[in-house]
Write a protein that holds these residues in place. Structure first.
Motif, short mmCIF file in Angstrom:
data_model
loop_
_atom_site.label_atom_id
_atom_site.label_comp_id
_atom_site.label_asym_id
_atom_site.label_seq_id
_atom_site.Cartn_x
_atom_site.Cartn_y
_atom_site.Cartn_z
N TYR A 1 56.13 -11.78 -23.92
CA TYR A 1 56.51 -11.47 -22.53
C TYR A 1 57.89 -10.84 -22.50
N ILE A 2 58.83 -11.43 -23.23
CA ILE A 2 60.20 -10.90 -23.26
C ILE A 2 60.22 -9.52 -23.89
N ALA A 3 59.46 -9.33 -24.98
CA ALA A 3 59.41 -8.02 -25.63
C ALA A 3 58.81 -6.97 -24.69
N GLN A 4 57.78 -7.34 -23.95
CA GLN A 4 57.18 -6.40 -23.02
C GLN A 4 58.13 -6.07 -21.88
N ARG A 5 58.88 -7.03 -21.40
CA ARG A 5 59.85 -6.76 -20.34
C ARG A 5 60.92 -5.78 -20.84
N GLN A 6 61.36 -5.95 -22.09
CA GLN A 6 62.34 -5.03 -22.66
C GLN A 6 61.75 -3.63 -22.79
N GLU A 7 60.50 -3.56 -23.23
CA GLU A 7 59.84 -2.27 -23.38
C GLU A 7 59.69 -1.59 -22.02
N ILE A 8 59.34 -2.36 -21.00
CA ILE A 8 59.22 -1.81 -19.64
C ILE A 8 60.56 -1.27 -19.17
N ALA A 9 61.63 -2.01 -19.44
CA ALA A 9 62.97 -1.55 -19.03
C ALA A 9 63.33 -0.24 -19.75
N GLU A 10 63.02 -0.15 -21.05
CA GLU A 10 63.30 1.07 -21.80
C GLU A 10 62.48 2.24 -21.26
N LEU A 11 61.21 1.99 -20.95
CA LEU A 11 60.36 3.05 -20.42
C LEU A 11 60.83 3.51 -19.04
N ARG A 12 61.32 2.59 -18.23
CA ARG A 12 61.86 2.99 -16.93
C ARG A 12 63.10 3.85 -17.09
N GLN A 13 63.93 3.50 -18.06
CA GLN A 13 65.12 4.29 -18.32
C GLN A 13 64.72 5.70 -18.80
N LYS A 14 63.74 5.77 -19.71
CA LYS A 14 63.27 7.08 -20.18
C LYS A 14 62.66 7.88 -19.04
N GLU A 15 61.94 7.20 -18.15
CA GLU A 15 61.35 7.89 -17.01
C GLU A 15 62.44 8.47 -16.11
N ALA A 16 63.51 7.70 -15.89
CA ALA A 16 64.61 8.19 -15.05
C ALA A 16 65.26 9.41 -15.70
N GLU A 17 65.45 9.37 -17.03
CA GLU A 17 66.03 10.51 -17.73
C GLU A 17 65.11 11.72 -17.62
N ALA A 18 63.80 11.49 -17.76
CA ALA A 18 62.84 12.60 -17.66
C ALA A 18 62.85 13.19 -16.25
N ARG A 19 62.97 12.34 -15.24
CA ARG A 19 63.04 12.85 -13.86
C ARG A 19 64.30 13.70 -13.65
N ARG A 20 65.43 13.24 -14.20
CA ARG A 20 66.66 14.04 -14.09
C ARG A 20 66.49 15.39 -14.79
N GLN A 21 65.85 15.37 -15.96
CA GLN A 21 65.61 16.60 -16.69
C GLN A 21 64.70 17.54 -15.90
N VAL A 22 63.68 16.98 -15.26
CA VAL A 22 62.78 17.80 -14.43
C VAL A 22 63.54 18.42 -13.27
N GLU A 23 64.44 17.64 -12.65
CA GLU A 23 65.24 18.18 -11.55
C GLU A 23 66.13 19.33 -12.03
N ILE A 24 66.74 19.16 -13.19
CA ILE A 24 67.60 20.21 -13.75
C ILE A 24 66.77 21.45 -14.04
N LEU A 25 65.59 21.27 -14.63
CA LEU A 25 64.74 22.42 -14.94
C LEU A 25 64.21 23.09 -13.68
N ALA A 26 63.95 22.31 -12.63
CA ALA A 26 63.50 22.90 -11.37
C ALA A 26 64.62 23.76 -10.76
N GLN A 27 65.86 23.28 -10.83
CA GLN A 27 66.98 24.08 -10.34
C GLN A 27 67.14 25.35 -11.16
N ARG A 28 66.98 25.22 -12.47
CA ARG A 28 67.10 26.38 -13.36
C ARG A 28 66.00 27.39 -13.04
#
Length: 159
Positions: free
Chosen positions: A65-92
């Motif tokens: 359970y703890i390992a899955q919660r950590q993995e979920i947190a990491e995936l959410r962070q990666k998702e946020a980074e990907a969303r920022r990258q998509v925003e930057i690419l959309a502006q470009r």
């Protein structure tokens, strides 16, 4: 009357309301207390084994359970980074869709000129595009092809 040997004599009577146990009854109670203690420890041992079994059976799922919660947190962070990258690419993409931006970049980077427009390129070192060092900055090395060409010219010269 005095007691001798730790037992009350026939004439010795306990005080009012105090009942003194028999020697046999007292021995039975002492043995019962001794026998009760091992029963309590065996119950405690069984309880300890059950608690350990429950703890061991819960340890793996809790760890997962703890390992899955950590993995979920990491995936959410990666998702946020990907969303920022998509925003930057959309502006470009929006910038690259603008014709005036493309013309400015072509003129600035590639030195393209529009028809009927005179363009000048300054070749001395003062224009900022030469090989001279920027004031207060480190000296720039020439590009690799210039170094190669100079070495070819130097090898071609007679000694």
């Amino acid at each position: 009357m005095a007691r001798r040997g730790g037992r009350a004599g026939p004439g010795d009577a306990p005080g009012p309301g105090v009942r003194e146990p028999d020697g046999d009854a007292g021995d039975a109670r002492a043995d019962g207390a001794r026998r009760g203690s091992p029963a309590l420890t065996s119950r405690a041992a069984i309880l300890a084994v059950v608690v350990c079994a429950i703890a061991l059976s819960l340890a793996y799922p809790v760890r997962e359970y703890i390992a899955q919660r950590q993995e979920i947190a990491e995936l959410r962070q990666k998702e946020a980074e990907a969303r920022r990258q998509v925003e930057i690419l959309a502006q470009r993409k929006q910038q690259l869709g603008d014709k005036s931006y493309i013309e400015r970049e072509a003129t600035r980077r590639l030195h393209y000129c529009r028809p009927n427009v005179k363009c000048y390129i300054v070749l001395d070192g003062e224009g900022g595009g030469g090989r001279e060092a920027h004031k207060g900055g480190p000296t720039r090395r020439p590009p690799w092809y210039e170094t190669l060409w100079r070495s070819v010219e130097a090898a071609d010269r007679p000694r």
